[in-house]
Structures are given as C-alpha cells and as structure tokens.
Design a protein around this motif. Structure first.
Motif, PDB file in Angstrom:
ATOM      1  N   LEU A 254       0.751  -1.338  -0.064  1.00 52.35           N
ATOM      2  CA  LEU A 254       0.093  -0.181  -0.022  1.00 52.35           C
ATOM      3  C   LEU A 254       0.849   1.310   0.064  1.00 52.35           C
ATOM      4  CD1 LEU A 254      -2.861   1.360  -0.051  1.00 52.35           C
ATOM      5  CD2 LEU A 254      -2.737   0.885   2.764  1.00 52.35           C
ATOM      6  N   MET A 255       1.862   1.464   0.861  1.00 54.92           N
ATOM      7  CA  MET A 255       2.875   2.422   0.770  1.00 54.92           C
ATOM      8  C   MET A 255       3.526   2.797  -0.504  1.00 54.92           C
ATOM      9  SD  MET A 255       4.827   1.996   4.463  1.00 54.92           S
ATOM     10  CE  MET A 255       4.313   0.864   5.197  1.00 54.92           C
ATOM     11  N   ILE A 256       3.882   1.578  -1.250  1.00 57.39           N
ATOM     12  CA  ILE A 256       4.595   1.670  -2.817  1.00 57.39           C
ATOM     13  C   ILE A 256       3.344   2.339  -3.442  1.00 57.39           C
ATOM     14  CG2 ILE A 256       5.020   0.336  -4.797  1.00 57.39           C
ATOM     15  CD1 ILE A 256       6.365  -1.536  -2.503  1.00 57.39           C
ATOM     16  N   ILE A 257       2.090   2.016  -3.516  1.00 59.53           N
ATOM     17  CA  ILE A 257       0.962   2.510  -4.278  1.00 59.53           C
ATOM     18  C   ILE A 257       0.714   4.086  -3.848  1.00 59.53           C
ATOM     19  CG2 ILE A 257      -1.394   2.370  -4.826  1.00 59.53           C
ATOM     20  CD1 ILE A 257      -1.333  -0.478  -4.611  1.00 59.53           C
ATOM     21  N   LEU A 258       0.724   4.238  -2.689  1.00 62.59           N
ATOM     22  CA  LEU A 258       0.552   5.505  -2.321  1.00 62.59           C
ATOM     23  C   LEU A 258       1.526   6.719  -2.722  1.00 62.59           C
ATOM     24  CD1 LEU A 258      -1.132   5.083   1.305  1.00 62.59           C
ATOM     25  CD2 LEU A 258      -2.301   5.698  -0.904  1.00 62.59           C
ATOM     26  N   ASP A 259       2.895   6.062  -2.680  1.00 59.78           N
ATOM     27  CA  ASP A 259       3.949   6.806  -3.120  1.00 59.78           C
ATOM     28  C   ASP A 259       3.825   7.193  -4.745  1.00 59.78           C
ATOM     29  OD1 ASP A 259       5.598   6.957  -0.851  1.00 59.78           O
ATOM     30  OD2 ASP A 259       6.534   5.303  -1.076  1.00 59.78           O
ATOM     31  N   GLU A 260       3.481   6.217  -5.272  1.00 58.64           N
ATOM     32  CA  GLU A 260       3.000   6.259  -6.742  1.00 58.64           C
ATOM     33  C   GLU A 260       2.096   7.449  -7.167  1.00 58.64           C
ATOM     34  OE1 GLU A 260       2.237   2.467  -8.129  1.00 58.64           O
ATOM     35  OE2 GLU A 260       4.679   1.827  -8.084  1.00 58.64           O
ATOM     36  N   LEU A 261       1.077   7.321  -6.248  1.00 59.31           N
ATOM     37  CA  LEU A 261      -0.074   8.334  -6.461  1.00 59.31           C
ATOM     38  C   LEU A 261       0.215   9.711  -6.081  1.00 59.31           C
ATOM     39  CD1 LEU A 261      -3.124   6.258  -5.139  1.00 59.31           C
ATOM     40  CD2 LEU A 261      -2.825   6.781  -7.364  1.00 59.31           C
ATOM     41  N   SER A 262       1.101   9.715  -5.103  1.00 60.78           N
ATOM     42  CA  SER A 262       1.794  10.965  -4.791  1.00 60.78           C
ATOM     43  C   SER A 262       2.706  11.819  -5.778  1.00 60.78           C
ATOM     44  CB  SER A 262       2.413  11.132  -3.373  1.00 60.78           C
ATOM     45  OG  SER A 262       2.967  12.246  -2.938  1.00 60.78           O
ATOM     46  N   ASP A 263       3.455  10.817  -6.272  1.00 56.73           N
ATOM     47  CA  ASP A 263       4.169  11.207  -7.435  1.00 56.73           C
ATOM     48  C   ASP A 263       3.221  11.630  -8.720  1.00 56.73           C
ATOM     49  OD1 ASP A 263       6.400  10.613  -5.806  1.00 56.73           O
ATOM     50  OD2 ASP A 263       6.845   8.596  -7.096  1.00 56.73           O
ATOM     51  N   ARG A 264       2.134  11.304  -8.810  1.00 56.43           N
ATOM     52  CA  ARG A 264       1.361  11.749  -9.833  1.00 56.43           C
ATOM     53  C   ARG A 264       0.337  12.943  -9.500  1.00 56.43           C
ATOM     54  NH1 ARG A 264      -2.217   7.135 -10.963  1.00 56.43           N
ATOM     55  NH2 ARG A 264      -3.520   8.503 -11.668  1.00 56.43           N
ATOM     56  N   GLY A 265       0.646  13.332  -8.256  1.00 63.31           N
ATOM     57  CA  GLY A 265      -0.210  14.519  -7.898  1.00 63.31           C
ATOM     58  C   GLY A 265      -1.381  14.262  -7.262  1.00 63.31           C
ATOM     59  N   VAL A 266      -1.609  12.916  -7.136  1.00 65.13           N
ATOM     60  CA  VAL A 266      -2.770  12.434  -6.634  1.00 65.13           C
ATOM     61  C   VAL A 266      -2.776  12.491  -4.797  1.00 65.13           C
ATOM     62  CG1 VAL A 266      -4.366  10.594  -6.108  1.00 65.13           C
ATOM     63  CG2 VAL A 266      -3.503  11.067  -8.396  1.00 65.13           C
ATOM     64  N   HIS A 267      -3.783  13.170  -4.217  1.00 64.39           N
ATOM     65  CA  HIS A 267      -3.538  13.110  -2.823  1.00 64.39           C
ATOM     66  C   HIS A 267      -4.107  12.153  -1.976  1.00 64.39           C
ATOM     67  CE1 HIS A 267      -2.566  17.563  -3.481  1.00 64.39           C
ATOM     68  NE2 HIS A 267      -3.518  17.565  -4.137  1.00 64.39           N
ATOM     69  N   PHE A 268      -3.657  11.868  -0.956  1.00 64.84           N
ATOM     70  CA  PHE A 268      -4.267  10.581  -0.181  1.00 64.84           C
ATOM     71  C   PHE A 268      -4.210  10.897   1.175  1.00 64.84           C
ATOM     72  CE2 PHE A 268       0.154   9.775  -0.111  1.00 64.84           C
ATOM     73  CZ  PHE A 268       0.381   9.544   1.272  1.00 64.84           C
ATOM     74  N   ALA A 269      -5.184  10.376   1.974  1.00 61.83           N
ATOM     75  CA  ALA A 269      -5.376  10.418   3.406  1.00 61.83           C
ATOM     76  C   ALA A 269      -5.281   8.730   3.817  1.00 61.83           C
ATOM     77  CB  ALA A 269      -6.400  10.927   3.922  1.00 61.83           C
ATOM     78  N   LEU A 270      -4.382   8.621   4.798  1.00 55.38           N
ATOM     79  CA  LEU A 270      -4.180   7.196   5.223  1.00 55.38           C
ATOM     80  C   LEU A 270      -4.603   7.121   6.838  1.00 55.38           C
ATOM     81  CD1 LEU A 270      -3.319   4.256   4.943  1.00 55.38           C
ATOM     82  CD2 LEU A 270      -1.051   5.200   5.244  1.00 55.38           C
ATOM     83  N   SER A 271      -5.486   6.263   7.202  1.00 52.82           N
ATOM     84  CA  SER A 271      -5.719   6.107   8.623  1.00 52.82           C
ATOM     85  C   SER A 271      -4.788   4.969   9.362  1.00 52.82           C
ATOM     86  CB  SER A 271      -6.947   5.669   8.967  1.00 52.82           C
ATOM     87  OG  SER A 271      -7.970   7.105   8.845  1.00 52.82           O
ATOM     88  N   ASN A 272      -4.212   5.295   9.991  1.00 53.24           N
ATOM     89  CA  ASN A 272      -3.330   3.673  10.525  1.00 53.24           C
ATOM     90  C   ASN A 272      -2.907   4.479  12.046  1.00 53.24           C
ATOM     91  OD1 ASN A 272      -1.583   1.581  10.719  1.00 53.24           O
ATOM     92  ND2 ASN A 272      -1.630   1.842   8.204  1.00 53.24           N
ATOM     93  N   VAL A 273      -2.007   3.048  12.729  1.00 53.12           N
ATOM     94  CA  VAL A 273      -1.496   3.548  13.908  1.00 53.12           C
ATOM     95  C   VAL A 273      -0.135   3.315  13.805  1.00 53.12           C
ATOM     96  CG1 VAL A 273      -1.554   2.421  16.309  1.00 53.12           C
ATOM     97  CG2 VAL A 273      -3.545   2.726  15.118  1.00 53.12           C
ATOM     98  N   ILE A 274       0.891   4.294  14.640  1.00 51.46           N
ATOM     99  CA  ILE A 274       2.314   4.182  14.773  1.00 51.46           C
ATOM    100  C   ILE A 274       2.747   3.718  16.000  1.00 51.46           C
ATOM    101  CG2 ILE A 274       4.033   5.517  14.630  1.00 51.46           C
ATOM    102  CD1 ILE A 274       3.084   7.434  12.649  1.00 51.46           C
ATOM    103  N   PHE A 275       1.887   4.003  16.913  1.00 47.48           N
ATOM    104  CA  PHE A 275       2.241   3.313  18.212  1.00 47.48           C
ATOM    105  C   PHE A 275       0.919   2.715  18.880  1.00 47.48           C
ATOM    106  CE2 PHE A 275       2.756   4.115  22.756  1.00 47.48           C
ATOM    107  CZ  PHE A 275       4.100   3.344  22.973  1.00 47.48           C
ATOM    108  N   HIS A 276       1.213   1.256  19.231  1.00 49.46           N
ATOM    109  CA  HIS A 276      -0.146   0.945  20.122  1.00 49.46           C
ATOM    110  C   HIS A 276       0.546  -0.343  21.296  1.00 49.46           C
ATOM    111  CE1 HIS A 276      -4.023  -0.998  20.421  1.00 49.46           C
ATOM    112  NE2 HIS A 276      -3.449  -2.093  20.075  1.00 49.46           N
ATOM    113  N   LYS A 277       0.334   0.112  22.347  1.00 50.84           N
ATOM    114  CA  LYS A 277       0.374  -0.748  23.521  1.00 50.84           C
ATOM    115  C   LYS A 277       1.823  -1.164  23.445  1.00 50.84           C
ATOM    116  CE  LYS A 277      -4.268  -2.892  23.843  1.00 50.84           C
ATOM    117  NZ  LYS A 277      -5.048  -3.793  24.219  1.00 50.84           N
ATOM    118  N   GLY A 278       2.644  -0.076  23.589  1.00 52.58           N
ATOM    119  CA  GLY A 278       4.103  -0.229  23.353  1.00 52.58           C
ATOM    120  C   GLY A 278       4.899  -0.807  22.206  1.00 52.58           C
ATOM    121  N   GLU A 279       4.032  -1.104  21.069  1.00 46.89           N
ATOM    122  CA  GLU A 279       4.807  -1.547  20.027  1.00 46.89           C
ATOM    123  C   GLU A 279       4.566  -0.330  18.944  1.00 46.89           C
ATOM    124  OE1 GLU A 279       4.124  -5.009  16.736  1.00 46.89           O
ATOM    125  OE2 GLU A 279       2.894  -5.116  18.523  1.00 46.89           O
TER     126      GLU A 279
END
Length: 110
Positions: A59-84
């Motif tokens: 998914l990150m690869i696809i979002l990078d490709e979209l960004s390079d084409r000028g397509v904006h994206f919003a991604l919901s995700n979790v960076i930190f969860h219960k110590g991980e």
C-alpha cells in the motif's frame, strides 16, 4: 460557485482498484487494518485475506506512486499501540504530513 466533484466508495482489495482513474488533485482515503493492532479482521477469517506486513508495504508503494502523480491521499493508521511501534510506517510517513489524533475507543460497542 465551485463545482462539487463526484465521490466514489470502494471496498475492493487495493490491489484490484484501478488507480488510473485518479487524476491530479484527486483525493483517495485509505483505512486499512492496522498491522500492530489485534483487530479480528487481521486474521483473514472474515471473508477476506487478512492483513500482514507485506500489505502495508504494498500500500505504501502505491501511495508513493499516486503522490508522484499529484494524487492526494489520506491514510488512517496506527504508529504506536500498546508499546509497539510500526517502524516501517513511521519511517515511510516522514516524507508526508502527519495529523496525529490522540483518541481512544474506551466506550466502543461491538
């Protein structure tokens, strides 16, 4: 008055979506399962394939490709969860604007 553009919803696997439909300045919102959480949908037993580390990377690869084409994206995700920490997501996201939400779901009902 500015014309309101149409919007579309899709529940396709992101690998099956036709991203060529998206044009410069379009916006795509992605809300994948969160790899470092324990959502029941991560296990692949609920009618779809589940979600693993490689899915995040794809998914990150696809979002990078979209960004390079000028397509904006919003991604919901979790960076930190219960110590991980999702290290790969943290490193990848450094090149983008992050809007941190400090919110809990203590009162959720299933």
């Amino acid at each position: 008055m500015e014309q309101i553009k149409p919007y579309y919803f899709s529940s396709l696997d992101f690998r099956d979506f036709d991203f060529s439909l998206l044009k410069e300045n379009d916006l795509i919102y992605c809300d994948p399962p969160y790899t470092i959480s324990v959502g029941s949908y991560n296990d692949g037993k609920r009618g779809f394939n589940g979600w693993q580390h490689q899915d995040d990377i794809d998914l990150m690869i696809i979002l990078d490709e979209l960004s390079d084409r000028g397509v904006h994206f919003a991604l919901s995700n979790v960076i930190f969860h219960k110590g991980e920490i999702n290290v790969e997501l943290t490193e990848w996201a450094k090149k983008y604007t992050i809007h941190e939400l400090n919110y809990n779901y203590n009162n959720r009902r299933y």
